[in-house]
Design a protein around this motif. Sequence first.
Motif, PDB file in Angstrom:
ATOM      1  N   GLY A 102      23.775   7.966  60.945  1.00  0.00           N
ATOM      2  CA  GLY A 102      23.589   9.248  60.281  1.00  0.00           C
ATOM      3  C   GLY A 102      24.420   9.386  59.015  1.00  0.00           C
ATOM      4  O   GLY A 102      24.236  10.317  58.242  1.00  0.00           O
ATOM      5  N   ARG A 140      21.492  17.039  62.198  1.00  0.00           N
ATOM      6  CA  ARG A 140      22.252  15.947  61.570  1.00  0.00           C
ATOM      7  C   ARG A 140      23.721  16.033  61.974  1.00  0.00           C
ATOM      8  O   ARG A 140      24.373  15.031  62.243  1.00  0.00           O
ATOM      9  CB  ARG A 140      22.110  16.040  60.048  1.00  0.00           C
ATOM     10  CG  ARG A 140      22.842  14.965  59.270  1.00  0.00           C
ATOM     11  CD  ARG A 140      21.833  14.053  58.613  1.00  0.00           C
ATOM     12  NE  ARG A 140      22.445  12.946  57.944  1.00  0.00           N
ATOM     13  CZ  ARG A 140      22.216  12.650  56.671  1.00  0.00           C
ATOM     14  NH1 ARG A 140      21.435  13.417  55.949  1.00  0.00           N
ATOM     15  NH2 ARG A 140      22.748  11.581  56.140  1.00  0.00           N
ATOM     16  N   LYS A 143      24.147  14.766  65.461  1.00  0.00           N
ATOM     17  CA  LYS A 143      23.950  13.306  65.473  1.00  0.00           C
ATOM     18  C   LYS A 143      25.214  12.586  65.013  1.00  0.00           C
ATOM     19  O   LYS A 143      25.657  11.607  65.620  1.00  0.00           O
ATOM     20  CB  LYS A 143      22.778  12.956  64.552  1.00  0.00           C
ATOM     21  CG  LYS A 143      22.348  11.503  64.609  1.00  0.00           C
ATOM     22  CD  LYS A 143      21.169  11.269  63.680  1.00  0.00           C
ATOM     23  CE  LYS A 143      20.709   9.833  63.730  1.00  0.00           C
ATOM     24  NZ  LYS A 143      19.623   9.576  62.776  1.00  0.00           N
TER      25      LYS A 143
END
Length: 726
Positions: A102, A140, A143
């Motif tokens: 990520g 995000r 993650k």
Amino acid sequence: MKQTSFADTPAERLAGTLERVTFHSEETGFCVLRVKVTGRRELVTVTGSAASVTPGEYLECTGSWYNDKTHGLQFKATHLQVVQPTTLEGIEKYLGSGMVKGIGPHFAKKLVQAFGAQVFEVIEASPERLLELPGIGPKRTEKVAVAWVEQKAVREIMVFLQSHGLGTSRAVRIYKTYGNEAIVRVTENPYRLALDIHGVGFKTADTLARTLGIASDSPLRARAGVRHVLQELSGSGHCAAPRDDLAGQAAELLEIPRAVIDAAIDAEVAEENLVEEEISGRQCLFLMPLYRAEIGVAAGFARLTPGAPPWGEIVAERALPWVEKETGLTLSESQREAVRLALTSKVLVITGGPGVGKTTLVNSILSILAARHLRIALCAPTGRAAKRLSESTGIEAKTIHRLLEFDPQRFDFKRGRELQLETDLVVLDESSMVDVVLMNKLLPAIPDRAALLLVGDVDQLPSVGPGCVLSDVIASGAIPTVRLTEIFRQAATSKIIVNAHRINSGELPMKDETKELSDFYLIPATGPEDLYAKLMQVVTERIPKRFGLDPVRDIQVLTPMNRGGLGARSLNAELQQALNGGAEPKVTRFGTSFAPGDKVLQTVNNYDKEVFNGDIGRIVSVDLEEGNLSVEFEERLVPYEFGELDELSLAYATSIHKSQGSEYGAVVIPLALQHYTMLERNLIYTAVTRGKKLVVLIAEPKALAMAVKNHKSQRRLTKLAGRLAS
């Protein structure tokens, strides 16, 4: 001039920022690094050993300078300490290296600009602050936070493994299996690694146990060794092992007294990890899951066989002319006899080689039963075999796993004794491929009143998993069986079919002497080098030119072994270079490089991904930043993280065992004397019957003769035939 040796020079200290990782082995920890040292304009090459290295980190090394003849001046580190970076440049390089899923170079720059030197603290303790950055959403943020915790734990496991002299390549899998408890659980019982972690063998676990101080004759080690030997035998297809053989092999492997092994076996039996039973007058031992599977399969057949079939009485003499008229096919006398038996049997086996009319027979039976509006479930062990069954019958067929509705959450099938299939008839094709464990999952899901039709070629190799269910069922004499042997006139024009039957009856295949195109070629080779050269030429030039087949998509090399110069591993490396060598980007994991366009093989069952041992696909994309790649299997994209790539191997060449149930446009088979331990009739027969349009056998004549003659294939040790008969 005397070259300065490493041992002669006094130890020095060197520190700097890691700019580039030239090489790093996850197995040994050995690395070649390019380091920016304060006060030096040029980067310094440092060699040493570290569990994990990432650009941007700060290194503190102890060692000596060494002038290598090939690579010039290097710093050989005896001790290499890795420290998290403190400079903003180092932090950005570290985060942008792809080590945290990520975070790529672009996002790393944003993070460092926003949070400066506090960035690690923010990710770890206050990840919600990442939402302050433009374009960063909750998904995000989560993650990155999860990936950060994971990489930290994985690094700890790597350091733990390396400090005990082990490779670190399985660290991700160990973390995924045990979570944050990994080090504690492995320290308590290192042997659990060999049982729980794919790719970790008993020797690795044993090495770790020794460094943790577990005595060589400890009961823990003896019991783990006994289970390991039985596990290895089950990997060769056996459901059990004679007690004497098992104890002897375990004592030899562990180098400890037989008395300790006997005590370990008794303890394992007492705890019901093993079961002791007599087979043909010898005391034998089963792993509990295989014992339960055999008992379950025998009980399943005993439950389904009695009684009248669900379609009631059908008069064969009326049904036969009707079905011939309906399908436009004329059945042979042996096929007519088989239809008669099928109409009166609740469980039936149909076996025979290629071209003997198994498909015609099955279609005739299904046509007759379809007129009664029965619910019919068609299945096969692999996706490819299920697809072929659908095409040949015009009815949807599923893999056994799809039919039984595998549930990844429960790690079991939804369909079973409690929730049975809604069907009147189950047709199982390619049944020689089904092992005893899977058969024990299928049978309980079939209702008592339903019928079962097993179709397969009993002369092919038995299942990859333990047992030989189809041949045991036939050998028991308890289940009605039809064996088709007559090759039909249309099939007799195929040299593949004719030669497959010749091989199966112990005769050498015929060499094609005509100038016209054939579907079977036998090319003699004078030795391994000649064989290799001919194979490469046939795959990369001759078949594509002459038959217009794509060398990656349509041609499959099937070899008897994995190891050796003509084994699958070696041939894969050569064929990858020849057919897809320029593809980028590449990722190397577990000793294999993968790139877009590569043909790959799934080597273990992965129920979460719904891909199974033997499935072949093509790599579509490799994402170095996200640390994953995608493989297309049968028009379905399946993602793999780099830490899962030990489940894949290259598949330009595969072992014949892995090809079961599959069919390929063209098959190329190398046969050399170096394969002598594997040269058996059913192996060659299985390989030849995988080719749909073309089979090319490149063989040393002596090796081919040896294979065709050798019919003493080692019988798998099972008790299923006896259980069924009684």
